[in-house]
Design a protein around this motif. Structure first.
Motif, PDB file in Angstrom:
ATOM      1  N   THR A 117      25.914 -25.601  30.313  1.00  0.00           N
ATOM      2  CA  THR A 117      26.801 -25.674  29.158  1.00  0.00           C
ATOM      3  C   THR A 117      28.088 -24.903  29.428  1.00  0.00           C
ATOM      4  O   THR A 117      28.161 -24.118  30.367  1.00  0.00           O
ATOM      5  CB  THR A 117      26.102 -25.107  27.902  1.00  0.00           C
ATOM      6  N   VAL A 118      29.090 -25.155  28.607  1.00  0.00           N
ATOM      7  CA  VAL A 118      30.381 -24.469  28.737  1.00  0.00           C
ATOM      8  C   VAL A 118      30.301 -23.130  28.024  1.00  0.00           C
ATOM      9  O   VAL A 118      30.015 -23.067  26.825  1.00  0.00           O
ATOM     10  CB  VAL A 118      31.522 -25.330  28.140  1.00  0.00           C
ATOM     11  N   LEU A 119      30.546 -22.043  28.763  1.00  0.00           N
ATOM     12  CA  LEU A 119      30.528 -20.702  28.199  1.00  0.00           C
ATOM     13  C   LEU A 119      31.943 -20.131  28.171  1.00  0.00           C
ATOM     14  O   LEU A 119      32.822 -20.608  28.878  1.00  0.00           O
ATOM     15  CB  LEU A 119      29.614 -19.793  29.026  1.00  0.00           C
ATOM     16  N   THR A 120      32.139 -19.098  27.386  1.00  0.00           N
ATOM     17  CA  THR A 120      33.482 -18.533  27.214  1.00  0.00           C
ATOM     18  C   THR A 120      33.580 -17.133  27.812  1.00  0.00           C
ATOM     19  O   THR A 120      32.577 -16.442  28.015  1.00  0.00           O
ATOM     20  CB  THR A 120      33.845 -18.443  25.722  1.00  0.00           C
ATOM     21  N   LYS A 121      34.817 -16.714  28.044  1.00  0.00           N
ATOM     22  CA  LYS A 121      35.070 -15.349  28.498  1.00  0.00           C
ATOM     23  C   LYS A 121      34.531 -14.347  27.481  1.00  0.00           C
ATOM     24  O   LYS A 121      33.988 -13.302  27.864  1.00  0.00           O
ATOM     25  CB  LYS A 121      36.567 -15.120  28.696  1.00  0.00           C
ATOM     26  N   GLU A 122      34.702 -14.643  26.216  1.00  0.00           N
ATOM     27  CA  GLU A 122      34.260 -13.723  25.178  1.00  0.00           C
ATOM     28  C   GLU A 122      32.747 -13.487  25.261  1.00  0.00           C
ATOM     29  O   GLU A 122      32.282 -12.341  25.119  1.00  0.00           O
ATOM     30  CB  GLU A 122      34.636 -14.260  23.798  1.00  0.00           C
ATOM     31  N   GLU A 123      32.000 -14.558  25.502  1.00  0.00           N
ATOM     32  CA  GLU A 123      30.549 -14.408  25.659  1.00  0.00           C
ATOM     33  C   GLU A 123      30.216 -13.553  26.879  1.00  0.00           C
ATOM     34  O   GLU A 123      29.319 -12.701  26.836  1.00  0.00           O
ATOM     35  CB  GLU A 123      29.890 -15.777  25.794  1.00  0.00           C
ATOM     36  N   ALA A 124      30.939 -13.791  27.968  1.00  0.00           N
ATOM     37  CA  ALA A 124      30.688 -13.035  29.194  1.00  0.00           C
ATOM     38  C   ALA A 124      30.981 -11.560  28.998  1.00  0.00           C
ATOM     39  O   ALA A 124      30.174 -10.689  29.373  1.00  0.00           O
ATOM     40  CB  ALA A 124      31.528 -13.610  30.339  1.00  0.00           C
TER      41      ALA A 124
END
Length: 242
Positions: A117-124
């Motif tokens: 899935t597509v993850l975001t910088k914020e999640e990382a």
């Protein structure tokens, strides 16, 4: 202390690959006397139009044993190296995790999600902050922090990734002799078959090992019966599941 250092999104189609940059950082680590590094692994992440990867969207990670006082100098050196050496148009990210200080299940889950899935910088960044993992961006949009954290998580899980480079062997060899080749920790059948030390293996040109159970494993498949050869190594396209 045992660490994982992972980088992502440092290259373009004309530049040196991310794997080469990871290898150079690992070489510097040893050159400066900070510790000893192990295999560099390649971890394939999701290919998707919403992910602005520069070539193949794969993170590169290596494990190392380092002196505790070397952690911060290594992080500074790796960050400056990526800032200086990454290709134009890339969005490099760096992750450095101290293995004994992180919750492996959460990092592994993040890596597994990044394959699907597509993850975001914020999640990382949120996960890295919660786990006390170093995560930083070193050019462009810094989107590579997602892949860098994912690569470290997958390496921590020990069952994902192909080793960078290939083995400089070919021909017919016994399992016992293959186990003496540097970079080969174990040999097993692709479907979990057990191989015996005396079994013969037909080794194709430039075979690759994969990470299984935290080891560098040469995968084999049954060969067409000929001259007592029972097994054959696999083409890299047959190793895509790793």
């Amino acid at each position: 202390m045992r660490i994982l250092l992972s980088i992502d999104d440092t290259d373009n189609l004309e530049s040196r690959g991310t794997g080469e940059l990871a290898s150079l950082i690992a070489e510097d680590l040893e050159l400066f006397g900070w510790g000893r590094s192990r295999h560099v692994t390649r971890h394939q992440l999701l290919l998707h139009p919403d992910i602005p990867y520069t070539s193949h969207n794969s993170a590169m990670c290596f494990e190392a044993e380092i002196d505790e006082e070397a952690l911060e100098p290594l992080i500074r050196h790796a960050g400056a190296f990526l800032q200086r050496e990454s290709a134009p148009g890339s969005d490099p990210g760096l992750c450095v995790a101290v293995v004994d200080r992180v919750a492996g299940v959460e990092m592994l889950h993040f890596g597994e999600r990044a394959k699907e899935t597509v993850l975001t910088k914020e999640e990382a960044y949120a996960l890295a902050a919660r786990l006390g993992v170093h995560l930083s961006e070193h050019g462009g949009t810094g989107q590579g922090v997602v892949g860098a954290l994912a690569g470290a998580g997958l390496r921590l899980g020990g069952n994902d990734g192909r080793m960078k480079g290939s083995l400089d062997i070919a021909g017919v060899m016994s399992v016992a002799d293959l186990l003496g080749v540097p970079g080969v920790d174990a040999i097993q059948g692709m479907e979990g078959e057990t191989v015996a030390p005396e079994d013969l293996v037909r080794v194709a040109d430039k075979p690759k090992t994969v990470m299984v159970g935290g080891r560098s494993v040469l995968m084999v498949a049954p060969a067409q019966p000929e001259d007592g050869v029972r097994w054959q190594t696999l083409h890299r396209r047959e190793l895509r599941r790793f």
